[in-house]
Motif scaffolding. Structure first.
Motif, short mmCIF file in Angstrom:
data_model
loop_
_atom_site.label_atom_id
_atom_site.label_comp_id
_atom_site.label_asym_id
_atom_site.label_seq_id
_atom_site.Cartn_x
_atom_site.Cartn_y
_atom_site.Cartn_z
N LYS A 84 0.67 -1.05 0.19
CA LYS A 84 -0.13 -0.23 0.05
C LYS A 84 0.83 1.19 0.04
O LYS A 84 0.64 2.26 -0.57
N GLU A 85 2.18 1.34 0.49
CA GLU A 85 3.00 2.30 0.52
C GLU A 85 3.73 2.55 -0.66
O GLU A 85 4.40 3.58 -0.85
N GLY A 86 3.44 1.54 -1.68
CA GLY A 86 4.11 1.72 -2.80
C GLY A 86 5.54 1.13 -2.81
O GLY A 86 6.29 1.50 -3.87
N ASN A 87 5.91 0.13 -2.06
CA ASN A 87 7.20 -0.65 -1.94
C ASN A 87 6.96 -1.68 -2.53
O ASN A 87 6.04 -2.51 -2.64
N LEU A 88 7.98 -2.23 -3.19
CA LEU A 88 8.40 -3.26 -4.13
C LEU A 88 8.71 -4.31 -3.24
O LEU A 88 9.33 -4.42 -2.28
N ARG A 89 7.73 -5.50 -3.47
CA ARG A 89 7.78 -6.71 -2.36
C ARG A 89 7.83 -8.06 -3.03
O ARG A 89 6.93 -8.05 -4.15
N TYR A 90 8.75 -8.96 -2.79
CA TYR A 90 8.77 -10.14 -3.59
C TYR A 90 8.71 -11.16 -2.66
O TYR A 90 9.28 -11.10 -1.37
N SER A 91 8.24 -12.40 -3.08
CA SER A 91 8.22 -13.45 -2.37
C SER A 91 8.57 -14.70 -3.21
O SER A 91 7.90 -14.67 -4.22
N ALA A 92 8.97 -15.80 -2.63
CA ALA A 92 9.18 -16.77 -3.37
C ALA A 92 7.99 -17.81 -3.74
O ALA A 92 7.19 -17.99 -3.03
N LYS A 93 8.09 -18.20 -4.88
CA LYS A 93 6.87 -19.30 -5.28
C LYS A 93 6.96 -20.59 -4.45
O LYS A 93 8.00 -20.94 -3.84
N SER A 94 5.93 -21.57 -4.53
CA SER A 94 5.85 -22.78 -3.63
C SER A 94 6.72 -23.60 -4.61
O SER A 94 7.01 -23.46 -5.75
N LEU A 95 7.13 -24.66 -3.93
CA LEU A 95 7.93 -25.73 -4.46
C LEU A 95 7.10 -26.63 -5.63
O LEU A 95 7.71 -26.80 -6.78
N PHE A 96 5.82 -26.68 -5.30
CA PHE A 96 4.91 -27.32 -6.34
C PHE A 96 4.81 -26.39 -7.57
O PHE A 96 5.15 -27.17 -8.77
#
Length: 428
Positions: A84-96
């Motif tokens: 919401k603040e406009g910051n870029l966020r990344y997360s790893a995908k699941s192993l499946f």
């Protein structure tokens, strides 16, 4: 001070390396080491910003350094979103999902999918379809065959190729790989009697077809003889056919209609626009032999609204069609050359894609020749007829015995094959 002098000495000994300003923290205060004099000065908090890396320095996040191409393709290991603040966020995908993507990239190397769970196989097919793996010339066919061998009708149970003769010519082997189809629409494709796809219809892989639409395909009596030979003699092939459309094929005559009498399970038949000579005799023959009644109104089974492509490979067929349409589009350099010829007043032959139109003139000449099976034919007699006299029961038994004898004699005549039929069966 001794520590600062030691650092200054090291800097003088390696003066050829420009390391930039050096800071020393002592007793909670930050001091700058003067490289020229070797002295230490207090530094104000606001100083010139220190550059940790030189200009043009870049950092690359990679998963595998051995393969450059694989490293570029592995950008989908992370999901990038904005907060919401406009910051870029990344997360790893699941192993499946990672494993699913890897297998879909190499789906043509799979040995077999027999016994693999259907739920995961459907997701694997969708992932490979999104990567357009089934549109590739050689590997796409190999991958598609693995799915059709294992899952049959789940991959595709209904296929509509109406007026898509270019798709048939480009993707014939892929189309032949589909198994357990129940509905196949090949209308307005101008296949003719000798087409390879019509021969494929007699294979056991398509013995499950119940609805076959062959309207306007330039068929003749020879094509019907080849298509019905396995059913007439070997009792296999299109033996489960319920709906058959042969309209707008003017080369089909009264002789060709005789080959259709082997389809005992047929419920609906359309032979409008064929080259029949004695229409009344053909109508009576169809009614007495396979129990179909001539319809006075058009049947909804032949309006082509119920037949459409259904199954996992629905988007795959659309991708094939889009690829064919892109290949047949006029290119820019051809347009420019055509414009130049027109500018200089020269004529140019314009090549356009020939669109197939069904032959409707013959349909008006012969009228509506659609047949259907009445629902009451398979029902039992009413209760009043069952309580009839004994003489009526005897007559009914005599009629049944006569019909059985007639069928036995007709089968004996039927098994007397001609030399042409034997030659035809030897080709299967």
């Amino acid at each position: 001070q001794n520590q600062a002098r030691g650092m200054s000495y090291c800097l003088h000994s390696e003066s050829h390396v420009d390391t930039g300003p050096i800071y020393v923290r002592e007793n909670g205060k930050l001091h700058l080491v003067n490289q020229a004099a070797g002295s230490v000065h207090n530094v104000a908090p606001k100083t010139r910003p220190f550059r940790l890396f030189s200009r043009g320095f870049s950092v690359e996040l990679c998963m595998n350094r051995e393969d450059d191409r694989a490293r570029r393709q592995r950008t989908d290991h992370f999901i990038f979103t904005y907060t919401k603040e406009g910051n870029l966020r990344y997360s790893a995908k699941s192993l499946f999902s990672l494993v699913l993507g890897y297998i879909s990239d190499n789906v043509d190397h799979i040995d077999s999918l027999t016994g693999f769970p259907e739920q995961i196989a459907e997701k694997l097919f969708s992932a490979a379809e999104a990567r357009q793996k089934f549109t590739e010339p050689v590997t796409g066919l190999r991958a598609l065959q693995k799915f059709t061998e294992a899952y049959g009708s789940l991959v595709l149970r209904s296929l509509c190729l109406r007026n898509r003769y270019l798709v048939i010519s480009e993707k014939l082997e892929e189309i032949k790989s589909f198994r357990e189809l129940t509905c196949l629409d090949l209308s307005c494709c101008k296949l003719g009697d000798e087409h390879e796809l019509l021969e494929h219809l007699t294979k056991e892989a398509l013995s499950s077809v119940k609805q076959l639409l062959l309207k306007d395909n330039s068929l003749s009596d020879a094509g019907l003889r080849r298509m019905t030979a396995p059913v007439r003699v070997l009792k296999r092939g299109l033996e489960n056919l319920l709906i058959l459309d042969l309209s707008c094929n003017p080369k089909i005559t009264d002789v060709g209609i005789g080959y259709l009498l082997s389809f005992k399970k047929l419920n609906c038949l359309d032979i409008s626009g064929t080259g029949l000579k004695d229409v009344g005799a053909v109508i009576k023959r169809i009614q007495t032999r396979i129990g179909l009644v001539h319809s006075q109104v058009p049947l909804k089974e032949f309006d082509h609204s119920n037949c459409r492509t259904e199954g996992w490979a629905e988007q795959t067929v659309l991708q094939w069609e889009q690829a064919v349409m892109e290949a047949t589009k006029p290119q820019d350099h051809l347009r420019s050359s055509t414009a130049a010829l027109r500018f200089y007043g020269k004529t140019h032959r314009i090549e356009e894609v020939v669109k197939c139109k069904p032959v409707e003139a013959e349909t008006k000449a012969t009228g509506n020749l659609q047949f259907y099976k009445e629902k009451g034919q398979n029902c039992h007699f009413p209760l009043q007829k069952e309580v009839a006299g004994s003489h009526e029961l005897k007559n009914h038994k005599k009629r049944a015995l006569a019909e059985q004898e007639r069928e036995r004699t007709s089968k004996q005549k039927h098994l007397c094959l001609t030399v042409e039929d034997w030659d035809l069966l030897n080709t299967y």
